[in-house]
Design a protein around this motif. Structure first.
Motif, PDB file in Angstrom:
ATOM      1  N   GLY A   1      49.463  45.726  40.015  1.00 18.73           N
ATOM      2  CA  GLY A   1      48.109  45.181  39.862  1.00 18.73           C
ATOM      3  C   GLY A   1      47.107  46.302  39.815  1.00 18.73           C
ATOM      4  N   THR A   2      45.891  45.967  39.399  1.00 20.89           N
ATOM      5  CA  THR A   2      44.835  46.974  39.291  1.00 20.89           C
ATOM      6  C   THR A   2      43.491  46.295  39.489  1.00 20.89           C
ATOM      7  OG1 THR A   2      46.024  48.159  37.552  1.00 20.89           O
ATOM      8  CG2 THR A   2      43.714  48.603  37.704  1.00 20.89           C
ATOM      9  N   ILE A   3      42.560  47.014  40.082  1.00 22.17           N
ATOM     10  CA  ILE A   3      41.173  46.546  40.044  1.00 22.17           C
ATOM     11  C   ILE A   3      40.300  47.635  39.427  1.00 22.17           C
ATOM     12  CG2 ILE A   3      41.237  44.848  41.919  1.00 22.17           C
ATOM     13  CD1 ILE A   3      39.991  47.099  43.716  1.00 22.17           C
TER      14      ILE A   3
ATOM     15  N   VAL B   1      56.607  40.754  33.841  1.00 25.44           N
ATOM     16  CA  VAL B   1      56.653  39.685  32.829  1.00 25.44           C
ATOM     17  C   VAL B   1      55.278  39.419  32.204  1.00 25.44           C
ATOM     18  CG1 VAL B   1      57.247  37.255  32.466  1.00 25.44           C
ATOM     19  CG2 VAL B   1      58.631  38.648  34.012  1.00 25.44           C
ATOM     20  N   LEU B   2      54.257  39.196  33.071  1.00 22.20           N
ATOM     21  CA  LEU B   2      52.923  38.815  32.567  1.00 22.20           C
ATOM     22  C   LEU B   2      51.842  39.544  33.347  1.00 22.20           C
ATOM     23  CD1 LEU B   2      53.465  34.943  32.583  1.00 22.20           C
ATOM     24  CD2 LEU B   2      53.491  36.395  30.557  1.00 22.20           C
ATOM     25  N   ASN B   3      50.672  39.664  32.749  1.00 26.98           N
ATOM     26  CA  ASN B   3      49.509  40.251  33.427  1.00 26.98           C
ATOM     27  C   ASN B   3      48.360  39.253  33.346  1.00 26.98           C
ATOM     28  OD1 ASN B   3      50.259  43.166  31.484  1.00 26.98           O
ATOM     29  ND2 ASN B   3      51.042  42.696  33.514  1.00 26.98           N
ATOM     30  N   MET B   4      47.898  38.787  34.505  1.00 25.52           N
ATOM     31  CA  MET B   4      46.770  37.849  34.548  1.00 25.52           C
ATOM     32  C   MET B   4      45.515  38.626  34.926  1.00 25.52           C
ATOM     33  SD  MET B   4      47.960  35.007  33.805  1.00 25.52           S
ATOM     34  CE  MET B   4      49.553  35.192  33.052  1.00 25.52           C
ATOM     35  N   VAL B   5      44.475  38.509  34.121  1.00 30.04           N
ATOM     36  CA  VAL B   5      43.263  39.286  34.383  1.00 30.04           C
ATOM     37  C   VAL B   5      42.091  38.348  34.671  1.00 30.04           C
ATOM     38  CG1 VAL B   5      41.676  41.036  33.485  1.00 30.04           C
ATOM     39  CG2 VAL B   5      44.112  41.124  32.888  1.00 30.04           C
ATOM     40  N   GLY B   6      41.367  38.641  35.736  1.00 35.10           N
ATOM     41  CA  GLY B   6      40.147  37.899  36.068  1.00 35.10           C
ATOM     42  C   GLY B   6      38.957  38.826  35.982  1.00 35.10           C
ATOM     43  N   LEU B   7      37.837  38.311  35.461  1.00 31.00           N
ATOM     44  CA  LEU B   7      36.605  39.104  35.398  1.00 31.00           C
ATOM     45  C   LEU B   7      35.547  38.369  36.211  1.00 31.00           C
ATOM     46  CD1 LEU B   7      36.488  39.828  31.540  1.00 31.00           C
ATOM     47  CD2 LEU B   7      37.592  41.183  33.306  1.00 31.00           C
ATOM     48  N   GLY B   8      34.626  39.123  36.805  1.00 35.22           N
ATOM     49  CA  GLY B   8      33.577  38.459  37.575  1.00 35.22           C
ATOM     50  C   GLY B   8      32.436  39.407  37.868  1.00 35.22           C
ATOM     51  N   LYS B   9      31.304  38.800  38.262  1.00 34.48           N
ATOM     52  CA  LYS B   9      30.144  39.651  38.597  1.00 34.48           C
ATOM     53  C   LYS B   9      30.422  40.456  39.854  1.00 34.48           C
ATOM     54  CE  LYS B   9      26.407  37.085  36.466  1.00 34.48           C
ATOM     55  NZ  LYS B   9      26.750  35.641  36.438  1.00 34.48           N
ATOM     56  N   THR B  10      31.249  39.898  40.719  1.00 36.81           N
ATOM     57  CA  THR B  10      31.659  40.646  41.909  1.00 36.81           C
ATOM     58  C   THR B  10      33.174  40.774  41.881  1.00 36.81           C
ATOM     59  OG1 THR B  10      32.004  38.641  43.174  1.00 36.81           O
ATOM     60  CG2 THR B  10      29.798  39.618  43.296  1.00 36.81           C
ATOM     61  N   MET B  11      33.697  41.689  42.708  1.00 33.03           N
ATOM     62  CA  MET B  11      35.154  41.851  42.752  1.00 33.03           C
ATOM     63  C   MET B  11      35.806  40.571  43.287  1.00 33.03           C
ATOM     64  SD  MET B  11      37.523  43.758  41.839  1.00 33.03           S
ATOM     65  CE  MET B  11      36.916  45.412  41.593  1.00 33.03           C
ATOM     66  N   ASP B  12      35.131  39.920  44.261  1.00 31.56           N
ATOM     67  CA  ASP B  12      35.708  38.684  44.809  1.00 31.56           C
ATOM     68  C   ASP B  12      35.908  37.649  43.713  1.00 31.56           C
ATOM     69  OD1 ASP B  12      35.872  39.704  47.272  1.00 31.56           O
ATOM     70  OD2 ASP B  12      34.111  38.683  48.096  1.00 31.56           O
ATOM     71  N   GLU B  13      34.902  37.530  42.838  1.00 31.89           N
ATOM     72  CA  GLU B  13      34.996  36.561  41.731  1.00 31.89           C
ATOM     73  C   GLU B  13      36.151  36.918  40.795  1.00 31.89           C
ATOM     74  OE1 GLU B  13      30.345  35.732  41.011  1.00 31.89           O
ATOM     75  OE2 GLU B  13      31.537  35.873  39.175  1.00 31.89           O
ATOM     76  N   ALA B  14      36.264  38.217  40.506  1.00 27.15           N
ATOM     77  CA  ALA B  14      37.316  38.668  39.583  1.00 27.15           C
ATOM     78  C   ALA B  14      38.699  38.376  40.178  1.00 27.15           C
ATOM     79  CB  ALA B  14      37.158  40.152  39.300  1.00 27.15           C
ATOM     80  N   ILE B  15      38.845  38.666  41.460  1.00 26.61           N
ATOM     81  CA  ILE B  15      40.142  38.442  42.128  1.00 26.61           C
ATOM     82  C   ILE B  15      40.475  36.946  42.113  1.00 26.61           C
ATOM     83  CG2 ILE B  15      41.318  38.568  44.375  1.00 26.61           C
ATOM     84  CD1 ILE B  15      39.565  41.101  44.942  1.00 26.61           C
TER      85      ILE B  15
ATOM     86  N   SER C   1      36.885  43.716  37.331  1.00 24.55           N
ATOM     87  CA  SER C   1      38.101  43.193  36.717  1.00 24.55           C
ATOM     88  C   SER C   1      39.277  43.332  37.695  1.00 24.55           C
ATOM     89  CB  SER C   1      38.357  44.001  35.445  1.00 24.55           C
ATOM     90  OG  SER C   1      39.559  43.637  34.854  1.00 24.55           O
ATOM     91  N   CYS C   2      40.138  42.322  37.674  1.00 18.16           N
ATOM     92  CA  CYS C   2      41.334  42.373  38.532  1.00 18.16           C
ATOM     93  C   CYS C   2      42.532  41.920  37.701  1.00 18.16           C
ATOM     94  CB  CYS C   2      41.148  41.432  39.724  1.00 18.16           C
ATOM     95  SG  CYS C   2      42.649  41.180  40.688  1.00 18.16           S
ATOM     96  N   CYS C   3      43.578  42.719  37.704  1.00 18.93           N
ATOM     97  CA  CYS C   3      44.795  42.359  36.972  1.00 18.93           C
ATOM     98  C   CYS C   3      45.941  42.180  37.971  1.00 18.93           C
ATOM     99  CB  CYS C   3      45.143  43.469  35.969  1.00 18.93           C
ATOM    100  SG  CYS C   3      46.764  43.259  35.221  1.00 18.93           S
TER     101      CYS C   3
END
Ligand code: GLY
Length: 411
Positions: free
Chosen positions: A228-230, A374-388, A325-327
């Motif tokens: 994972g990555t942030i 297998v897969l990479n799920m990415v979330g984006l958000g105004k804050t890191m909490d939202e992205a996670i 961003s959080c992957c």
């Protein structure tokens, strides 16, 4: 335009998706590619050697080749393509030694004053043991050769250090890669990945990323390619950025220019941020995986144009979304050791972008697992909490037998 992307992971799918989004008129080819890349372009089959790929690129008038995976760099693909007059984005063989040959890389850092943990190089087992006897700090023992990204052992005390030396130099756990070893001071701190683009004259860094390398939560268990990555890395404060630019990036650039190691491609700085300073642990001459998957959805600029500017030695400036961003990497249980493949994946079809295929293939309209990651799920958000939160909401939609992921990415 025709673009060929080399590699078979989530990183290559992310590069392809970004280019596809930015320039619909580009035809994408991948080698070897994966089930995801085949949806946005064409996976080349039956071209195995560097020369085969070169002939393919010539015959099919490929305008640009982008090297995703390092293995192609070690085979000298950039040198071969250039000899054939083909445009290619990646480090040539001599520059790729910055990643593949750890002794070369450390000597380069030392010569040009790039701040790195102190170290000694040994080809004699006995001399290495004698040195350990006199050492009063924790050490990291590294093979000189890259050993497929392995060959790095953290030793907390003398017994662990000697055991590591035995396994590398006597038992040859990593083969010839361990004929010469580095004993490096272990530094405590936070790691940070800075991927950057090199146009042969200047190095332009991307946003900072934090990679989660271990298989287990709280950074326990075996090393993996990355779970994972942030982005951005919360430990990369303005002060650390300034320190990085002055003591790592600038001397690296000076060294590359003076040693005539310039190229058009990517440089990845693997950093350790301690309570006092930032240190360079290693260079990679490629983009990171899964850092790329978290970074590219934040890039406003046209990635294809950025690469073209770099190839023309023009100034590169990159605009980024002001988001986090959080992957999260979904893997087959058992990875990075033994795992089963061939499991049916459910939930992919209704998923919102961004997400990437790393090790899965499509068979008769069904997605099937085919690799460890297998897969990479990415979330984006105004804050890191939202992205996670967004990344993990996507994770919940995916189901396959023996699915494993870390639940603490970004926490
Ligand atoms: N995520 C680490 C790497 O790509 O090497």
């Amino acid at each position: 335009m025709k673009v060929l992307i080399l590699g078979n992971g989530g990183r290559e799918h992310a590069i392809g998706k970004k280019i596809f989004k930015d320039c619909h008129s580009v035809d994408l080819y991948f080698y070897p590619g994966n089930g995801g890349t085949n949806q946005i372009g064409k996976n080349i089959e039956d071209h195995h050697t560097t020369l085969d790929l070169c002939l393919f690129a010539k015959k099919n008038s490929i305008d640009l080749t982008i090297v995703g995976s390092e293995t192609f760099l070690y085979d000298g693909i950039v040198d071969v393509f250039k000899n054939f007059g083909l445009a290619i984005m990646g480090a040539h063989y001599l520059a790729a030694r910055l990643e593949v040959d750890r002794v070369f890389s450390k000597s380069f850092m030392k010569k040009y004053g790039v701040r790195t943990p102190k170290y000694k190089v040994f080809s004699s087992y006995q001399k290495a043991v004698d040195f350990l006897e006199k050492t009063h700090y924790s050490v990291v023992i590294k093979t000189s050769g890259i050993a497929a990204g392995k060959g790095v052992i953290l030793a907390k005390n003398k017994t662990e250090a000697k055991n590591a030396l035995n396994s590398i130099m006597i038992d040859k756990k990593f083969g010839k890669s361990g004929n010469t070893i580095i004993i490096e001071e272990f530094l405590k701190g936070q790691e940070s990945s800075i991927i950057s683009i090199f146009n042969g004259k200047e190095i332009t860094p991307f946003l900072s990323a934090k990679d989660y390398k271990k298989i287990g939560e709280k950074e326990t268990g075996s090393n993996t390619g990355g779970m994972g990555t942030i982005v951005p890395n919360p430990y990369m404060t303005n002060e650390v950025w300034m320190d990085f630019k002055k003591n790592i990036l600038t001397p690296t650039l000076e060294g590359l220019l003076l040693e005539k190691l310039t190229f058009f491609g990517f440089i990845y700085f693997g950093l350790m941020i301690t309570s006092n300073n930032v240190y360079l642990l290693e260079y990679n001459t490629r983009m990171g995986d899964p850092e790329t998957q978290a970074l590219l959805p934040l890039m406003n600029s046209n990635f294809f144009h950025i690469i073209q500017s770099a190839l023309l030695q023009k100034k590169v400036s990159i605009s980024w979304k002001k988001l986090c961003s959080c992957c999260v990497v979904l893997s087959s249980k058992g990875y990075p050791e033994k795992y089963e493949s061939g499991k049916i994946i459910k939930g992919l079809n209704s998923l919102m972008e961004p997400f990437y295929i790393a090790g899965a293939k499509k068979e008769k309209e069904r997605w099937i697992t085919s690799h460890g990651r297998v897969l990479n799920m990415v979330g984006l958000g105004k804050t890191m909490d939202e992205a996670i939160k967004m990344a993990y909401n996507k994770v919940k939609k995916i189901h396959f037998e023996n699915l494993y992921y870390r639940k603490d990415i970004g926490l």
